[in-house]
Every structure is written in C-alpha cells, then in structure tokens.
Design a protein around this motif. Structure first.
Motif, PDB file in Angstrom:
ATOM      1  N   ASP A 155      -7.466 -12.911  -8.889  1.00  0.00           N
ATOM      2  CA  ASP A 155      -6.448 -13.779  -9.100  1.00  0.00           C
ATOM      3  C   ASP A 155      -5.364 -13.348 -10.285  1.00  0.00           C
ATOM      4  O   ASP A 155      -6.032 -13.122 -11.279  1.00  0.00           O
ATOM      5  CB  ASP A 155      -6.721 -15.005  -9.441  1.00  0.00           C
ATOM      6  CG  ASP A 155      -7.747 -15.820  -8.276  1.00  0.00           C
ATOM      7  OD1 ASP A 155      -7.458 -15.600  -7.059  1.00  0.00           O
ATOM      8  OD2 ASP A 155      -8.481 -16.555  -8.699  1.00  0.00           O
ATOM      9  N   GLY A 156      -3.912 -13.351  -9.941  1.00  0.00           N
ATOM     10  CA  GLY A 156      -3.169 -12.911 -10.879  1.00  0.00           C
ATOM     11  C   GLY A 156      -3.287 -11.567 -11.380  1.00  0.00           C
ATOM     12  O   GLY A 156      -2.639 -11.101 -12.190  1.00  0.00           O
ATOM     13  N   PHE A 157      -3.614 -10.589 -10.456  1.00  0.00           N
ATOM     14  CA  PHE A 157      -3.642  -9.133 -10.924  1.00  0.00           C
ATOM     15  C   PHE A 157      -2.362  -8.575 -10.992  1.00  0.00           C
ATOM     16  O   PHE A 157      -1.551  -9.004 -10.285  1.00  0.00           O
ATOM     17  CB  PHE A 157      -4.529  -8.305  -9.832  1.00  0.00           C
ATOM     18  CG  PHE A 157      -4.361  -6.980 -10.116  1.00  0.00           C
ATOM     19  CD1 PHE A 157      -5.089  -6.304 -10.810  1.00  0.00           C
ATOM     20  CD2 PHE A 157      -3.579  -6.237  -9.174  1.00  0.00           C
ATOM     21  CE1 PHE A 157      -5.026  -5.100 -11.107  1.00  0.00           C
ATOM     22  CE2 PHE A 157      -3.489  -4.794  -9.389  1.00  0.00           C
ATOM     23  CZ  PHE A 157      -4.316  -4.159 -10.410  1.00  0.00           C
ATOM     24  N   ALA A 158      -2.036  -7.688 -11.926  1.00  0.00           N
ATOM     25  CA  ALA A 158      -0.784  -7.028 -12.051  1.00  0.00           C
ATOM     26  C   ALA A 158      -1.241  -5.513 -12.325  1.00  0.00           C
ATOM     27  O   ALA A 158      -2.244  -5.083 -13.142  1.00  0.00           O
ATOM     28  CB  ALA A 158       0.041  -7.602 -13.293  1.00  0.00           C
ATOM     29  N   LEU A 159      -0.495  -4.805 -11.856  1.00  0.00           N
ATOM     30  CA  LEU A 159      -0.760  -3.229 -11.943  1.00  0.00           C
ATOM     31  C   LEU A 159      -0.796  -2.828 -13.277  1.00  0.00           C
ATOM     32  O   LEU A 159      -1.489  -1.808 -13.887  1.00  0.00           O
ATOM     33  CB  LEU A 159       0.321  -2.574 -11.307  1.00  0.00           C
ATOM     34  CG  LEU A 159      -0.034  -2.275  -9.598  1.00  0.00           C
ATOM     35  CD1 LEU A 159       1.127  -1.664  -9.089  1.00  0.00           C
ATOM     36  CD2 LEU A 159      -0.990  -1.615  -9.331  1.00  0.00           C
ATOM     37  N   ASP A 160      -0.216  -3.436 -14.319  1.00  0.00           N
ATOM     38  CA  ASP A 160      -0.096  -3.208 -15.804  1.00  0.00           C
ATOM     39  C   ASP A 160      -1.669  -3.426 -16.327  1.00  0.00           C
ATOM     40  O   ASP A 160      -2.055  -2.813 -17.409  1.00  0.00           O
ATOM     41  CB  ASP A 160       0.745  -3.687 -16.576  1.00  0.00           C
ATOM     42  CG  ASP A 160       0.706  -4.960 -16.706  1.00  0.00           C
ATOM     43  OD1 ASP A 160      -0.118  -5.939 -16.052  1.00  0.00           O
ATOM     44  OD2 ASP A 160       1.504  -5.664 -17.474  1.00  0.00           O
ATOM     45  N   GLN A 161      -2.702  -3.914 -15.580  1.00  0.00           N
ATOM     46  CA  GLN A 161      -3.890  -4.106 -15.792  1.00  0.00           C
ATOM     47  C   GLN A 161      -4.606  -2.782 -16.123  1.00  0.00           C
ATOM     48  O   GLN A 161      -5.728  -2.391 -16.693  1.00  0.00           O
ATOM     49  CB  GLN A 161      -4.656  -4.914 -15.106  1.00  0.00           C
ATOM     50  CG  GLN A 161      -4.191  -6.477 -15.434  1.00  0.00           C
ATOM     51  CD  GLN A 161      -4.958  -7.471 -14.497  1.00  0.00           C
ATOM     52  OE1 GLN A 161      -4.544  -8.319 -13.864  1.00  0.00           O
ATOM     53  NE2 GLN A 161      -6.307  -7.268 -14.414  1.00  0.00           N
ATOM     54  N   LEU A 162      -4.121  -1.750 -15.199  1.00  0.00           N
ATOM     55  CA  LEU A 162      -4.636  -0.139 -15.221  1.00  0.00           C
ATOM     56  C   LEU A 162      -4.165   0.474 -16.177  1.00  0.00           C
ATOM     57  O   LEU A 162      -4.638   1.688 -16.039  1.00  0.00           O
ATOM     58  CB  LEU A 162      -4.583   0.116 -13.633  1.00  0.00           C
ATOM     59  CG  LEU A 162      -5.132  -0.816 -12.772  1.00  0.00           C
ATOM     60  CD1 LEU A 162      -4.876  -0.192 -11.351  1.00  0.00           C
ATOM     61  CD2 LEU A 162      -6.648  -1.102 -12.741  1.00  0.00           C
ATOM     62  N   ASP A 163      -3.118   0.449 -16.939  1.00  0.00           N
ATOM     63  CA  ASP A 163      -2.297   1.257 -17.617  1.00  0.00           C
ATOM     64  C   ASP A 163      -3.259   1.781 -18.774  1.00  0.00           C
ATOM     65  O   ASP A 163      -3.218   3.038 -18.840  1.00  0.00           O
ATOM     66  CB  ASP A 163      -1.080   0.675 -18.409  1.00  0.00           C
ATOM     67  CG  ASP A 163      -0.023  -0.009 -17.367  1.00  0.00           C
ATOM     68  OD1 ASP A 163      -0.159   0.744 -16.335  1.00  0.00           O
ATOM     69  OD2 ASP A 163       0.748  -0.569 -17.884  1.00  0.00           O
ATOM     70  N   ALA A 164      -3.972   1.031 -19.402  1.00  0.00           N
ATOM     71  CA  ALA A 164      -5.024   1.712 -20.444  1.00  0.00           C
ATOM     72  C   ALA A 164      -6.058   2.677 -19.756  1.00  0.00           C
ATOM     73  O   ALA A 164      -6.157   3.732 -20.248  1.00  0.00           O
ATOM     74  CB  ALA A 164      -5.809   0.535 -20.996  1.00  0.00           C
TER      75      ALA A 164
END
Length: 248
Positions: A155-164
């Motif tokens: 829920d509410g996933f955004a691609l910037d969660q994968l940046d790190a």
C-alpha cells in the motif's frame, strides 16, 4: 542456481542437438550431485568438445584488483592481506569484507571479520529503513518481481523506496523487472525477516499474481495452520504444473 526441473529440461534439449552451433557455458560447485546439468551433458558427449576449468581461490593481488574495480578504492597491503586471509580467496566474501571497511571510512585498525559469508551479507543489509526493507522482502519472495507487482502488494508504494537499495547495489533493475544483485543477498534478506512478516507478504503476493502455480505456492507459504482450501489449491496447481510438463 539452476533448479533440478530446469536442469532436467535443458539436459533433454541439449542431448538432442546434432549439428546446431550451440555453445554452453556452465559453472558448478565441486560437489554437485548427479542430478545437476553438467554431468548429464558431459556423459552425453563423452567429453568431446567439453572443456572444464577448475577455478581456485583468488590470490591477494587479484582480490585487490577486484576491490579497486568494484568499489573504486585501494586497500593498503596490510589490509589486503588481512582481507585475503579472512576470505580464503573467496571473491564474494572478500568484497563483502571490503565493503565493511569502506563503510568504516577505510580505518586500518584490526579487522572485525564476519564469521561467515552470511554474516558479511547481513551487514550489507543493515541500516535499511522499514519501507525499503519491506519492498526488498517482496522482491526476495516473488518469482518475477517488478515495480508493478510492488505497487499491487505494498500500500502506498513509491519507487523512491528502492533508491537506497539501488545506491548500495543491493538490487538492480532491468526495465520493469527487479532483482537482487546476487541470489545470496535475496535469501539472506528473506531469512532475516520475522516468519509472521514473511507469511503476510506471501498472502499479499497470492492475491496479486495471476499464475495458478505461483499463487498456490504463496498461499501455502502464507498459511499459519493446516487449511483445506489451501490444500485443494495446491493439488489443482500441481495438476497444472504436471500438464505443463513440470511434474517436479
């Protein structure tokens, strides 16, 4: 990382080649059993045209070159000898130790050597925030992880969660498809997650994937108690797999 059903299918096809110009490159561990692909191919061709190279441990100079190429940093001779000795010439283990030194700012005090390769890989996964760790758990648990699948499961996933994770070279992207940069990172991250969290992710995945075999597998891995409906779904999925020619 080849599973047995895939090895069996490949051996079936490769052993029926006659004049086709096909080159096969395989890597295997020294103690792979007879169900692996290499022995079947080697037996079929009787060694004709099969060249085997036994890879030995890397020497210290090669370890230093690899670290310089991958991390863009040079280790002092003293540190390099320590890293080489601790890793036993294993390049993946040596690189994990070198990354730990880099995170510490290259301080040349006595090395804190991870006891196992698993420990070394765990250190690479330390420090991820909860949102990134959740996304990586979905990637580790899914058969064909993609950005679209993460949007469907979290829920509410955004691609910037994968940046790190991208910056740390833990995962990589190929178009919409996502994968860990090394399979051991995936299995290490999966094993570190609490069992209840893993079951939750599998239940979410079961509702998001279309393939009946994968769906049933996620349902089974997400179950907390024996469940008649899940068992029936597994039987149906096994029948689908058998009709596809993949009884294993």
């Amino acid at each position: 990382w080849l599973d047995r059903p895939t090895a069996r299918v490949l051996a079936f096809a490769l052993n029926r080649l006659r004049d086709e110009q096909v080159c096969l490159l395989l890597s295997r561990r020294p103690h792979d059993d007879a169900t692996a692909l290499y022995p079947q191919v080697a037996e079929r061709y009787g060694g004709a045209g099969v060249t085997a190279l036994r890879l030995t441990a890397l020497d210290a100079t090669s370890i230093g070159s690899m670290v310089a190429a991958r991390l863009g940093t040079s280790l002092s001779r003293r540190l390099l000898e320590q890293v080489h000795g601790a890793a036993g010439g294993n390049p993946l283990y040596a690189l994990a130790i070198a990354r730990a030194i880099e995170r510490r700012g290259g301080v040349s005090r006595e090395l804190e050597i991870p006891r196992t390769l698993g420990d070394a890989l765990s250190h690479r996964l330390d420090g991820l925030d909860a949102r990134t760790a959740e996304a990586l758990l979905v990637i580790a648990a899914a058969a064909a992880p993609s950005a679209a699948l993460l949007h469907a499961v979290i829920d509410g996933f955004a691609l910037d969660q994968l940046d790190a994770a991208m910056d740390a070279e833990l995962i990589e992207a190929d178009g919409d498809q996502l994968r860990f940069s090394h399979p051991l990172l995936a299995s290490t991250h999966y094993a570190r997650a609490p069992a209840s969290h893993r079951r939750h992710v599998h239940r979410r995945l079961s509702a998001a994937v279309a393939d009946p075999v994968e769906c049933a597998q996620h349902l089974a891995l997400g179950a907390e108690v024996p469940d008649r409906d899940v068992a029936a779904r597994l039987v149906a999925a096994a029948n689908v797999a058998a009709r596809r020619g993949a009884p294993e």
